[in-house]
Design a protein around this motif. Structure first.
Motif, PDB file in Angstrom:
ATOM      1  N   GLU A  29       0.813  -1.224   0.000  1.00 29.95           N
ATOM      2  CA  GLU A  29       0.000   0.000   0.000  1.00 29.95           C
ATOM      3  C   GLU A  29       0.844   1.271   0.000  1.00 29.95           C
ATOM      4  O   GLU A  29       0.327   2.361  -0.244  1.00 29.95           O
ATOM      5  N   ASN A  30       2.142   1.125   0.251  1.00 32.70           N
ATOM      6  CA  ASN A  30       3.024   2.295   0.283  1.00 32.70           C
ATOM      7  C   ASN A  30       4.008   2.344  -0.884  1.00 32.70           C
ATOM      8  O   ASN A  30       4.951   3.138  -0.883  1.00 32.70           O
ATOM      9  N   VAL A  31       3.797   1.465  -1.850  1.00 37.13           N
ATOM     10  CA  VAL A  31       4.567   1.516  -3.099  1.00 37.13           C
ATOM     11  C   VAL A  31       3.588   2.010  -4.160  1.00 37.13           C
ATOM     12  O   VAL A  31       2.676   1.297  -4.554  1.00 37.13           O
ATOM     13  N   LEU A  32       3.762   3.254  -4.567  1.00 34.37           N
ATOM     14  CA  LEU A  32       2.743   3.904  -5.387  1.00 34.37           C
ATOM     15  C   LEU A  32       3.213   4.113  -6.822  1.00 34.37           C
ATOM     16  O   LEU A  32       4.337   4.561  -7.059  1.00 34.37           O
ATOM     17  N   SER A  33       2.320   3.789  -7.757  1.00 35.92           N
ATOM     18  CA  SER A  33       2.648   4.098  -9.154  1.00 35.92           C
ATOM     19  C   SER A  33       1.403   4.537  -9.917  1.00 35.92           C
ATOM     20  O   SER A  33       1.360   4.478 -11.133  1.00 35.92           O
ATOM     21  N   THR A  34       0.389   4.999  -9.170  1.00 29.09           N
ATOM     22  CA  THR A  34      -0.806   5.541  -9.831  1.00 29.09           C
ATOM     23  C   THR A  34      -0.425   6.828 -10.555  1.00 29.09           C
ATOM     24  O   THR A  34       0.532   7.508 -10.156  1.00 29.09           O
ATOM     25  N   PRO A  35      -1.174   7.189 -11.597  1.00 33.46           N
ATOM     26  CA  PRO A  35      -0.882   8.449 -12.304  1.00 33.46           C
ATOM     27  C   PRO A  35      -0.878   9.649 -11.355  1.00 33.46           C
ATOM     28  O   PRO A  35      -0.038  10.538 -11.486  1.00 33.46           O
ATOM     29  N   GLU A  36      -1.789   9.652 -10.354  1.00 29.40           N
ATOM     30  CA  GLU A  36      -1.852  10.786  -9.421  1.00 29.40           C
ATOM     31  C   GLU A  36      -0.567  10.868  -8.593  1.00 29.40           C
ATOM     32  O   GLU A  36       0.023  11.950  -8.449  1.00 29.40           O
ATOM     33  N   ALA A  37      -0.174   9.722  -8.044  1.00 33.90           N
ATOM     34  CA  ALA A  37       1.026   9.710  -7.206  1.00 33.90           C
ATOM     35  C   ALA A  37       2.256  10.101  -8.016  1.00 33.90           C
ATOM     36  O   ALA A  37       3.117  10.864  -7.547  1.00 33.90           O
ATOM     37  N   MET A  38       2.343   9.592  -9.232  1.00 37.13           N
ATOM     38  CA  MET A  38       3.496   9.885 -10.085  1.00 37.13           C
ATOM     39  C   MET A  38       3.507  11.372 -10.462  1.00 37.13           C
ATOM     40  O   MET A  38       4.563  12.001 -10.464  1.00 37.13           O
ATOM     41  N   ALA A  39       2.329  11.920 -10.785  1.00 40.42           N
ATOM     42  CA  ALA A  39       2.258  13.334 -11.168  1.00 40.42           C
ATOM     43  C   ALA A  39       2.636  14.219  -9.971  1.00 40.42           C
ATOM     44  O   ALA A  39       3.379  15.189 -10.113  1.00 40.42           O
TER      45      ALA A  39
END
Lengths: 458, 458
Positions: free
Chosen positions: B17-27
């Protein structure tokens, strides 16, 4: 011994009259004012008179792989100016021009050999203020101040030399001459090399000139000497000053033993009763505000019923300042011999450390403490009558350093590690941290020719 | 793209849950608040919640040769948090514990993700004071403050973040975890790594925790807004304050254009007439002394016959502070677009630089200046209505930086070089000095994995 081609080049650069190898010159350059460092003879002493001579002589040494130590007034207390290896000593005491004082820009440019009190006087005449004020102010050079990050009583409010060093020019161990830092009051372009060089004890670069920040001169100053019935009361009182929210210019502690030493040296300002003292000075940029703060502090001190305050003006004021500056000498003369240490502990540990140290008194050894209590920086004095007590004194000095580290303090607050404490550094800092610092040293001085043997144990 | 074994290790360390690669997180992780830096997508975003997670995740990246950028709140203004290479972004905003505030020791220990205003509030409740106060105080993290050596208005009297960073714990590029610095108010054991790390923009180490110095809280504060008929009068008045020997807590300049922008945003405190302003705050450790100083300054200001002073108390005081913090936003909204720069010039050159800059106004470009005039640190605002003026604005920004260097100023006073100004560094500093800094970088980070691409041009 020095190689012949290098010697010939140095003779050409500074002239034969400035290449010294008389016994007097060699003995002078063999030591500073550290009490636990043995003198070591240099390979040669060079006297430089211009920045160009300094640069050419330094480059010549570096090109020939010749190690060197730069020497200011030799007032250092950790052996930083002692030529540890077979070093050329470059004496920069004649490189002493104040290049410019820019009144509107609140900064000055000066050479490393300028005597601190000469600089302070020149700055004062312009209505400005340069705060660092080590006790050796009348002798020490700005170059030495920068090398050791010199402090003094006013560090409590105004910070040490580092807070005033904006930039300058230096020669790296590669022979490159670089301008570092800035002429602005703030700046974050690249790494803060001025802060790194300040306090690097001559191991990273040779300084040619400095740019330092000046402050407007405080218009108001007020000094009081607070006398207490017990050593501990004075130390506890420092905590009360913090808790009261005050920020005096300085807050200096003198314990009962050091007061005795001052009395023995002929200072009568404090009267004959032996007790401890806090010397507190306030300053402000508006007339009246310093006295206002000092009176509030005096009010606070009334919680120690046996304390008394001497508000010092005129001649009494001068005597108290002279007294403070004479403390180190007074302790040297008191019993004829002394070892001294410069340590700092966290503010919350001052009183506890003071108690511990005084409890270490033993036959033949007198324990005295004075120093910048507001910074937790105490100058530990171990006094004794004859050389027979030297080893006991050394053993106590060792215990002092261990105790300081136990209290999460530091081996040196303002005198540097130099030769005197390099064997202790590994007790304060991890191997990884020391190795990192050695890599930084190599980044500046890849061949290890600048003040070798200092700070880090071999 | 990230290697699979590393990804698996990171998943284990911080949890999926703390490894993020969603477009929002990346942006979100692709940029900070720099106005002249393009966003760049990271390889991955990690959210860490404990120091142990931070250490394990950082070590895992380093072991796999994976470059990384640490991100606080992303309020930086030079692109320092923008992942330049194919970086993992480690978001430390949840690593936000105040570990301890030691009242008697005048110091605190805290994690890098603590929001500055949260920390200030906690410290204030203890009757203590932590001076650094960038405009982003309500959002920015201590970690970012240390990385950029953040300043703010009170830097004028109290110095920047560097003056308060005593020590802490950091991970080197070698993966070693080191405790650096001290718990004492002074210390010169070894090189001053705390000062070097402060302002190193994430390129030398990853911070796990800090030890910072606190001051007693000033008991008295007094604020006034001085309004002038011309921009130049306000800038000249700063010189008069220095010459008068005053040391206010802050001395903030707002020029006529920036005042217009504030009016447009709805701030009415200053009235409708467009003119320039100096916002001056004094403080002191005794009641009455701050007002005393401010009144003396007000007296000095009478030499500008058309100036007037608003002594600000209560709600007016709050509005003026909010106004000051809203300046950057006001300038962004004024014409819809802006480029901004953070520069400093020597104090003696402030008025001259101000004149030069205002003379650069041209069709479509409005020139505004505000900032910490007491430090010669001005935040240059180039405002414009449409994207059609972007290239003219960029060209002017370029001229501003050249003009600053011509005046012996610096490219960045408090925002850092980052990506935004790395191509300019060679105009301020010599090749030898930059190469030296790269060697220092290698001493900390031999494989160049910590925030690559920042400060130094490739």
């Amino acid at each position: 011994l020095i190689k012949k081609p290098l010697l010939q080049e140095l003779l050409r650069i500074v002239g034969p009259e400035n290449v010294l190898s008389t016994p007097e010159a060699m003995a002078y350059a063999s030591k500073d004012m550290a009490t636990s460092v043995l003198p070591k003879m240099p390979a040669l002493v060079l006297l430089v008179h211009t920045r160009e001579e300094l640069i050419r002589a330094t480059k010549a040494c570096l090109e020939h792989g010749q190690a060197l130590v730069v020497r200011g007034a030799g007032t250092g207390k950790s052996g930083g100016a002692t030529p540890d290896a077979d070093c050329v000593v470059i004496d920069i005491s004649k490189l002493n021009r104040i290049i410019a004082i820019h009144k509107a820009g609140l900064l000055a440019e000066l050479e490393p050999g300028v005597i601190l009190s000469d600089f302070q006087r020149a700055v004062d005449q312009e209505g400005l203020f340069y705060p660092p004020d080590p006790a050796s102010v009348a002798m020490c050079t700005i170059g030495g101040n920068v090398a050791e990050n010199a402090g003094g009583p006013s560090t409590f409010k105004y910070g040490s030399t580092r807070e005033y060093l904006l930039g300058g020019q230096a020669i790296l161990g590669t022979g490159e001459v670089v301008d570092f830092g800035k002429r602005c009051m703030k700046g974050v372009a690249g790494y803060d090399l001025a802060s790194l060089l300040c306090g690097s004890e001559g191991t990273l670069a040779v300084f040619c000139s400095f740019i330092v920040r000046l402050l407007p001169k405080p218009k108001d100053r007020a000094l009081a000497l607070f006398l207490f019935a017990k050593d501990e009361d004075a130390l506890d009182a420092t905590q009360a000053v913090f808790a009261g929210g005050f920020r005096p210019r300085s807050m200096e502690y003198i314990d009962s033993t050091c007061l005795e030493a001052l009395l023995a040296l002929g200072f009568k300002a404090i009267g004959e009763e032996a007790c401890s003292a806090l010397m507190i000075e306030c300053d402000a940029s508006v007339i009246g505000a310093a006295v206002l703060e000092l009176k509030s502090i005096a009010h606070l001190m009334e919680q120690w019923p046996k304390s008394r305050a001497i508000l010092a003006e005129g001649a009494a004021r001068d005597e108290i300042f002279t007294m403070r500056k004479s403390l180190s000498e007074a302790c040297s003369k008191y019993l004829g011999h002394k070892l001294s240490e410069d340590i700092a502990v966290p503010l919350s540990a001052i009183a506890e450390f003071g108690r511990w140290f005084k409890a270490q008194e033993q036959k033949g050894l007198k324990c005295g403490l004075f120093g910048h209590a507001g910074d937790g920086n105490l100058h530990v004095q171990i006094m004794f009558k004859s050389a027979a007590h030297q080893s006991a004194a050394e053993a106590l000095r060792h215990q002092v350093l261990l105790q300081v580290l136990k209290k999460q303090g530091t081996l040196s607050a303002e005198h540097g590690i130099g030769l005197q404490k390099k064997d202790y550094l590994a007790l304060e800092q991890s191997k990884a941290l020391i190795e990192l610092q050695k890599r930084i040293k190599s980044a500046f001085d890849p061949h290890g020719l600048l003040n070798p043997g200092k700070i880090f144990a071999s």
